[in-house]
Write a protein that holds these residues in place. Structure first.
Motif, PDB file in Angstrom:
ATOM      1  N   UNK A  16       0.839  -1.196   0.000  1.00 29.38           N
ATOM      2  CA  UNK A  16       0.000   0.000   0.000  1.00 29.38           C
ATOM      3  C   UNK A  16       0.877   1.249   0.000  1.00 29.38           C
ATOM      4  N   UNK A  17       0.638   2.121  -0.960  1.00 31.79           N
ATOM      5  CA  UNK A  17       1.226   3.454  -0.987  1.00 31.79           C
ATOM      6  C   UNK A  17       0.126   4.392  -0.511  1.00 31.79           C
ATOM      7  N   UNK A  18       0.324   4.976   0.676  1.00 32.07           N
ATOM      8  CA  UNK A  18      -0.717   5.734   1.366  1.00 32.07           C
ATOM      9  C   UNK A  18      -0.310   7.189   1.531  1.00 32.07           C
ATOM     10  N   UNK A  19      -1.063   8.088   0.928  1.00 30.75           N
ATOM     11  CA  UNK A  19      -0.820   9.519   1.083  1.00 30.75           C
ATOM     12  C   UNK A  19      -1.680  10.067   2.202  1.00 30.75           C
ATOM     13  N   UNK A  20      -1.046  10.781   3.121  1.00 35.69           N
ATOM     14  CA  UNK A  20      -1.730  11.354   4.269  1.00 35.69           C
ATOM     15  C   UNK A  20      -1.597  12.869   4.218  1.00 35.69           C
ATOM     16  N   UNK A  21      -2.660  13.581   4.582  1.00 35.65           N
ATOM     17  CA  UNK A  21      -2.573  15.031   4.670  1.00 35.65           C
ATOM     18  C   UNK A  21      -3.891  15.717   4.413  1.00 35.65           C
ATOM     19  N   UNK A  22      -3.909  16.997   4.741  1.00 37.93           N
ATOM     20  CA  UNK A  22      -5.081  17.840   4.533  1.00 37.93           C
ATOM     21  C   UNK A  22      -4.764  18.804   3.399  1.00 37.93           C
ATOM     22  N   UNK A  23      -5.390  18.594   2.253  1.00 36.60           N
ATOM     23  CA  UNK A  23      -5.081  19.389   1.056  1.00 36.60           C
ATOM     24  C   UNK A  23      -5.509  20.845   1.183  1.00 36.60           C
ATOM     25  N   UNK A  24      -6.312  21.169   2.178  1.00 33.67           N
ATOM     26  CA  UNK A  24      -6.756  22.555   2.367  1.00 33.67           C
ATOM     27  C   UNK A  24      -5.804  23.360   3.251  1.00 33.67           C
ATOM     28  N   UNK A  25      -4.654  22.777   3.624  1.00 33.03           N
ATOM     29  CA  UNK A  25      -3.684  23.449   4.476  1.00 33.03           C
ATOM     30  C   UNK A  25      -2.299  23.492   3.824  1.00 33.03           C
ATOM     31  N   UNK A  26      -2.241  23.927   2.578  1.00 33.16           N
ATOM     32  CA  UNK A  26      -0.985  24.128   1.844  1.00 33.16           C
ATOM     33  C   UNK A  26      -0.094  22.890   1.898  1.00 33.16           C
ATOM     34  N   UNK A  27       1.125  23.021   2.423  1.00 27.41           N
ATOM     35  CA  UNK A  27       2.103  21.928   2.420  1.00 27.41           C
ATOM     36  C   UNK A  27       1.623  20.698   3.177  1.00 27.41           C
ATOM     37  N   UNK A  28       0.669  20.861   4.053  1.00 28.48           N
ATOM     38  CA  UNK A  28       0.102  19.749   4.820  1.00 28.48           C
ATOM     39  C   UNK A  28      -0.470  18.673   3.885  1.00 28.48           C
ATOM     40  N   UNK A  29      -0.836  19.045   2.667  1.00 24.83           N
ATOM     41  CA  UNK A  29      -1.443  18.106   1.733  1.00 24.83           C
ATOM     42  C   UNK A  29      -0.466  17.378   0.828  1.00 24.83           C
ATOM     43  N   UNK A  30       0.834  17.509   1.062  1.00 25.69           N
ATOM     44  CA  UNK A  30       1.830  16.943   0.146  1.00 25.69           C
ATOM     45  C   UNK A  30       1.676  15.431  -0.019  1.00 25.69           C
ATOM     46  N   UNK A  31       1.354  14.698   1.030  1.00 30.21           N
ATOM     47  CA  UNK A  31       1.214  13.245   0.911  1.00 30.21           C
ATOM     48  C   UNK A  31       0.120  12.855  -0.056  1.00 30.21           C
ATOM     49  N   UNK A  32      -1.014  13.535   0.044  1.00 29.41           N
ATOM     50  CA  UNK A  32      -2.148  13.276  -0.844  1.00 29.41           C
ATOM     51  C   UNK A  32      -1.790  13.667  -2.274  1.00 29.41           C
ATOM     52  N   UNK A  33      -1.239  14.875  -2.439  1.00 33.22           N
ATOM     53  CA  UNK A  33      -0.870  15.329  -3.780  1.00 33.22           C
ATOM     54  C   UNK A  33       0.150  14.394  -4.422  1.00 33.22           C
ATOM     55  N   UNK A  34       1.119  13.949  -3.625  1.00 33.25           N
ATOM     56  CA  UNK A  34       2.178  13.099  -4.167  1.00 33.25           C
ATOM     57  C   UNK A  34       1.639  11.753  -4.648  1.00 33.25           C
TER      58      UNK A  34
END
Length: 184
Positions: free
Chosen positions: A5-23
């Motif tokens: 599993x490649x799992x992206x974690x983060x809140x995309x509405x908080x700038x850099x906090x969303x990097x895991x999801x974006x990546x």
């Protein structure tokens, strides 16, 4: 068949906090991975943390992509490490979701459900509400993160093909529309 599993974690509405999801969305759109003995799933886990336990425990190998805080390190520094051997400078007391993810992995470890876990992390610059996107420090870190992930996947015997000539900036605008999913 072993499952990864490649799992992206983060809140995309908080700038850099969303990097895991974006990546992970970027990797999913850009590459096709192949392996005879392993199945790779890519999930945007958002900020679900403990809500992901029923999903995570089904896997043999986990790669978590998220922000990490590190003492004395500037923004955009990339880390890739085995969760069981985290570098001493990693400070898990960052964002609320980061602490929750650490607690989730530790709880899974206690009951014996945590797969072999690796962390692909980057130190954030800006964690600001209602900013969709990444700062230049994190945008500049994406190639290093990508190389670390592809090197790890190759070490596991995966081959991959680039199926789209895209940048992470092209996947960010739709990040909030994707949500949690499993791509099997």
């Amino acid at each position: 068949m072993k499952k990864i599993l490649l799992l992206g974690i983060g809140n995309v509405l908080y700038a850099d906090e969303g990097v895991g999801v974006h990546f992970v969305n970027y990797i999913k759109d850009k590459y096709q991975f192949n392996h005879l003995d392993y199945q790779l799933d890519i999930i945007d886990g958002g900020t679900l943390a403990q809500g992901l336990i029923p999903i995570i425990c089904q896997y043999d190998h986990l790669i978590v992509v998220d922000t990490v805080n590190s003492v004395g390190v500037g923004p955009g520094e990339v880390y890739f490490f085995d969760f069981d051997h985290a570098p001493a400078e990693i400070d898990w007391q960052g964002s609320a979701h980061e602490v929750e993810m650490l607690q989730t992995l530790n709880m899974m470890d206690i009951v014996g459900d945590r797969p072999h876990t690796f962390v692909l992390g980057v130190t954030p610059t800006v964690i600001e509400p209602m900013v969709l996107g990444l700062t230049s420090h994190l945008l500049n870190a994406i190639p290093t993160m990508e190389k670390a992930l592809l090197t790890h996947m190759t070490s596991l015997g995966f081959t991959f093909d680039c199926v789209a000539d895209i940048t992470i900036g092209q996947v960010i605008p739709d990040a909030y529309k994707r949500g949690c999913y499993v791509d099997a």
